[in-house]
Design a protein around this motif. Structure first.
Motif, mmCIF file in Angstrom:
data_model
loop_
_atom_site.group_PDB
_atom_site.id
_atom_site.type_symbol
_atom_site.label_atom_id
_atom_site.label_comp_id
_atom_site.label_asym_id
_atom_site.label_seq_id
_atom_site.Cartn_x
_atom_site.Cartn_y
_atom_site.Cartn_z
ATOM 1 N N HIS A 7 -3.130 11.229 11.152
ATOM 2 C CA HIS A 7 -3.290 10.062 10.063
ATOM 3 C C HIS A 7 -2.197 8.913 10.169
ATOM 4 O O HIS A 7 -1.054 9.328 10.390
ATOM 5 C CB HIS A 7 -3.593 10.516 8.740
ATOM 6 N N ALA A 8 -2.608 7.667 10.011
ATOM 7 C CA ALA A 8 -1.654 6.732 10.041
ATOM 8 C C ALA A 8 -0.770 6.923 8.892
ATOM 9 O O ALA A 8 -1.254 7.133 7.829
ATOM 10 C CB ALA A 8 -2.207 5.407 10.158
ATOM 11 N N ARG A 9 0.541 6.386 8.989
ATOM 12 C CA ARG A 9 1.527 6.540 7.902
ATOM 13 C C ARG A 9 1.109 5.177 6.948
ATOM 14 O O ARG A 9 0.625 4.086 7.364
ATOM 15 C CB ARG A 9 2.824 5.834 8.535
ATOM 16 N N ARG A 10 0.933 5.463 5.568
ATOM 17 C CA ARG A 10 0.438 4.365 5.034
ATOM 18 C C ARG A 10 1.665 3.444 4.473
ATOM 19 O O ARG A 10 2.727 3.902 3.977
ATOM 20 C CB ARG A 10 -0.058 5.019 3.618
ATOM 21 N N VAL A 11 1.428 2.077 4.542
ATOM 22 C CA VAL A 11 2.388 1.379 4.009
ATOM 23 C C VAL A 11 1.772 0.493 2.789
ATOM 24 O O VAL A 11 0.647 -0.065 3.012
ATOM 25 C CB VAL A 11 2.904 0.324 5.277
ATOM 26 N N GLU A 12 2.328 0.392 1.934
ATOM 27 C CA GLU A 12 1.894 -0.248 0.642
ATOM 28 C C GLU A 12 2.722 -1.296 -0.194
ATOM 29 O O GLU A 12 3.901 -0.726 -0.443
ATOM 30 C CB GLU A 12 1.533 0.828 -0.290
ATOM 31 N N VAL A 13 2.309 -2.350 -0.561
ATOM 32 C CA VAL A 13 3.345 -3.526 -1.271
ATOM 33 C C VAL A 13 2.404 -3.917 -2.274
ATOM 34 O O VAL A 13 1.010 -4.051 -2.130
ATOM 35 C CB VAL A 13 3.612 -4.625 -0.037
ATOM 36 N N ALA A 14 2.903 -4.150 -3.427
ATOM 37 C CA ALA A 14 2.158 -4.535 -4.856
ATOM 38 C C ALA A 14 2.907 -5.688 -5.373
ATOM 39 O O ALA A 14 4.024 -5.942 -5.226
ATOM 40 C CB ALA A 14 1.976 -3.650 -5.778
ATOM 41 N N ARG A 15 2.035 -6.495 -6.144
ATOM 42 C CA ARG A 15 2.955 -7.640 -6.663
ATOM 43 C C ARG A 15 1.905 -8.053 -8.113
ATOM 44 O O ARG A 15 0.777 -7.988 -7.824
ATOM 45 C CB ARG A 15 2.894 -8.774 -5.885
ATOM 46 N N VAL A 16 2.615 -8.419 -9.044
ATOM 47 C CA VAL A 16 1.726 -8.782 -10.098
ATOM 48 C C VAL A 16 1.567 -10.253 -9.917
ATOM 49 O O VAL A 16 2.435 -11.054 -9.507
ATOM 50 C CB VAL A 16 2.530 -8.602 -11.306
ATOM 51 N N VAL A 17 0.489 -10.758 -10.178
ATOM 52 C CA VAL A 17 0.054 -12.311 -9.823
ATOM 53 C C VAL A 17 -0.533 -12.627 -11.190
ATOM 54 O O VAL A 17 -1.230 -12.049 -11.871
ATOM 55 C CB VAL A 17 -1.004 -12.667 -8.433
ATOM 56 N N PRO A 18 -0.391 -14.004 -11.455
ATOM 57 C CA PRO A 18 -0.545 -14.857 -12.794
ATOM 58 C C PRO A 18 -1.942 -15.150 -12.892
ATOM 59 O O PRO A 18 -2.148 -16.275 -13.252
ATOM 60 C CB PRO A 18 0.654 -15.705 -13.151
ATOM 61 N N VAL A 19 -2.881 -14.362 -12.540
ATOM 62 C CA VAL A 19 -4.332 -14.807 -12.550
ATOM 63 C C VAL A 19 -5.104 -13.611 -12.949
ATOM 64 O O VAL A 19 -4.782 -12.302 -12.761
ATOM 65 C CB VAL A 19 -4.843 -15.700 -11.179
ATOM 66 N N VAL A 127 -2.067 -6.924 -7.281
ATOM 67 C CA VAL A 127 -2.480 -6.759 -6.100
ATOM 68 C C VAL A 127 -1.781 -5.915 -5.025
ATOM 69 O O VAL A 127 -0.590 -5.987 -5.009
ATOM 70 C CB VAL A 127 -2.538 -8.492 -5.373
ATOM 71 N N VAL A 128 -2.463 -4.978 -4.772
ATOM 72 C CA VAL A 128 -1.967 -3.887 -3.813
ATOM 73 C C VAL A 128 -2.340 -4.249 -2.313
ATOM 74 O O VAL A 128 -3.610 -3.902 -2.326
ATOM 75 C CB VAL A 128 -1.978 -2.280 -4.425
ATOM 76 N N TRP A 129 -1.544 -4.357 -1.482
ATOM 77 C CA TRP A 129 -2.007 -4.401 -0.045
ATOM 78 C C TRP A 129 -1.463 -3.242 0.644
ATOM 79 O O TRP A 129 -0.323 -2.931 0.666
ATOM 80 C CB TRP A 129 -1.263 -5.634 0.606
ATOM 81 N N TRP A 130 -2.526 -2.526 1.338
ATOM 82 C CA TRP A 130 -2.210 -1.259 2.036
ATOM 83 C C TRP A 130 -2.586 -1.228 3.309
ATOM 84 O O TRP A 130 -3.580 -1.967 3.553
ATOM 85 C CB TRP A 130 -2.799 0.069 1.364
ATOM 86 N N GLU A 131 -1.947 -0.749 4.182
ATOM 87 C CA GLU A 131 -2.188 -0.685 5.856
ATOM 88 C C GLU A 131 -2.181 0.811 6.238
ATOM 89 O O GLU A 131 -0.879 1.411 5.925
ATOM 90 C CB GLU A 131 -1.320 -1.422 6.417
ATOM 91 N N GLU A 132 -3.043 1.253 6.938
ATOM 92 C CA GLU A 132 -2.896 2.746 7.458
ATOM 93 C C GLU A 132 -3.336 2.288 9.000
ATOM 94 O O GLU A 132 -4.337 2.798 9.328
ATOM 95 C CB GLU A 132 -3.913 3.532 6.969
ATOM 96 N N ALA A 133 -2.392 1.580 9.448
ATOM 97 C CA ALA A 133 -2.578 1.077 10.898
ATOM 98 C C ALA A 133 -1.340 1.766 11.765
ATOM 99 O O ALA A 133 -0.485 1.769 11.369
ATOM 100 C CB ALA A 133 -2.567 -0.400 10.853
ATOM 101 N N TYR A 134 -2.023 1.639 13.116
ATOM 102 C CA TYR A 134 -0.900 2.055 13.966
ATOM 103 C C TYR A 134 -1.145 1.494 15.241
ATOM 104 O O TYR A 134 -1.996 0.768 15.596
ATOM 105 C CB TYR A 134 -1.132 3.669 14.361
ATOM 106 N N LEU A 135 -0.142 1.472 16.230
ATOM 107 C CA LEU A 135 -0.096 0.760 17.613
ATOM 108 C C LEU A 135 -0.981 1.388 18.428
ATOM 109 O O LEU A 135 -1.034 2.725 18.461
ATOM 110 C CB LEU A 135 1.087 0.467 18.054
ATOM 111 N N ALA A 136 -1.930 0.600 18.911
ATOM 112 C CA ALA A 136 -2.781 1.614 19.868
ATOM 113 C C ALA A 136 -2.036 2.159 21.310
ATOM 114 O O ALA A 136 -2.856 3.159 21.780
ATOM 115 C CB ALA A 136 -3.856 0.485 20.574
#
Length: 171
Positions: A7-19, A127-136
């Motif tokens: 499995h790809a390593r999960r990278v996750e970043v979150a931010r509270v947005v005012p909407v 908003v939580v942006w996550w990636e489980e991506a890896y280089l080919a």
């Protein structure tokens, strides 16, 4: 691992947005808006009407992405081909999380990515942006995964901060 895909390593970043969550979801679910807030990114090819499950997109990201889309590729640019696999709208009143999931088809990145939009109240969401991506390839993932995760996390943090600033101006 023998015979199994790691499995790809999960990278996750979150931010509270005012909407409200539906507003943030509209921005993160529709890849046509991404060049407005994702650092050094350009949509390649036709935008279509999207977003719908099955839509295909190609995004070019990197320091070589300029104003002229015809000259962007070939200059330190990562081409990221994606297919929309899941779209679930959020609901603040029902406390339902909005979800977008994309499958990455290379040529450089493989795996999955997405956004979760978590309603907080009528004026804020997370908003939580996550990636489980890896280089080919061609280097082994044991070497590339930690470096790719570090670069990806920084890229995602800067981009989500840009989204928050943009949405706060429209709030």
């Amino acid at each position: 691992m023998t015979g199994r895909q790691r499995h790809a390593r999960r990278v996750e970043v979150a931010r509270v947005v005012p909407v409200e969550a539906s507003v943030a979801y509209a921005w993160v679910a529709d890849l046509r808006t991404h060049p407005r807030w994702i650092l050094a990114t350009r949509l390649q090819g036709p935008a279509g009407g999207g977003p719908e499950v099955g839509d295909r997109y190609a995004m070019a990201s990197g320091p070589g992405v300029g104003r002229d889309p015809g000259t962007a590729l070939g200059r330190l640019v990562l081409l990221d081909r994606m297919v929309v696999e899941q779209l679930e709208r959020p609901s603040t009143s029902a406390a339902r999380v909005g979800r977008t999931r994309l499958r990455k088809h290379g040529p450089v990145l493989l795996g999955e990515a997405g956004f979760d939009v978590v309603p907080m109240d009528e004026r804020r969401c997370r908003v939580v942006w996550w990636e489980e991506a890896y280089l080919a390839g061609p280097l082994p993932r044991a070497v590339t995964d930690p470096l790719a995760a570090l670069a990806l996390r920084g890229f995602m943090q800067v981009s989500l901060a840009r989204l928050a600033r943009l949405l706060s101006r429209h709030a």
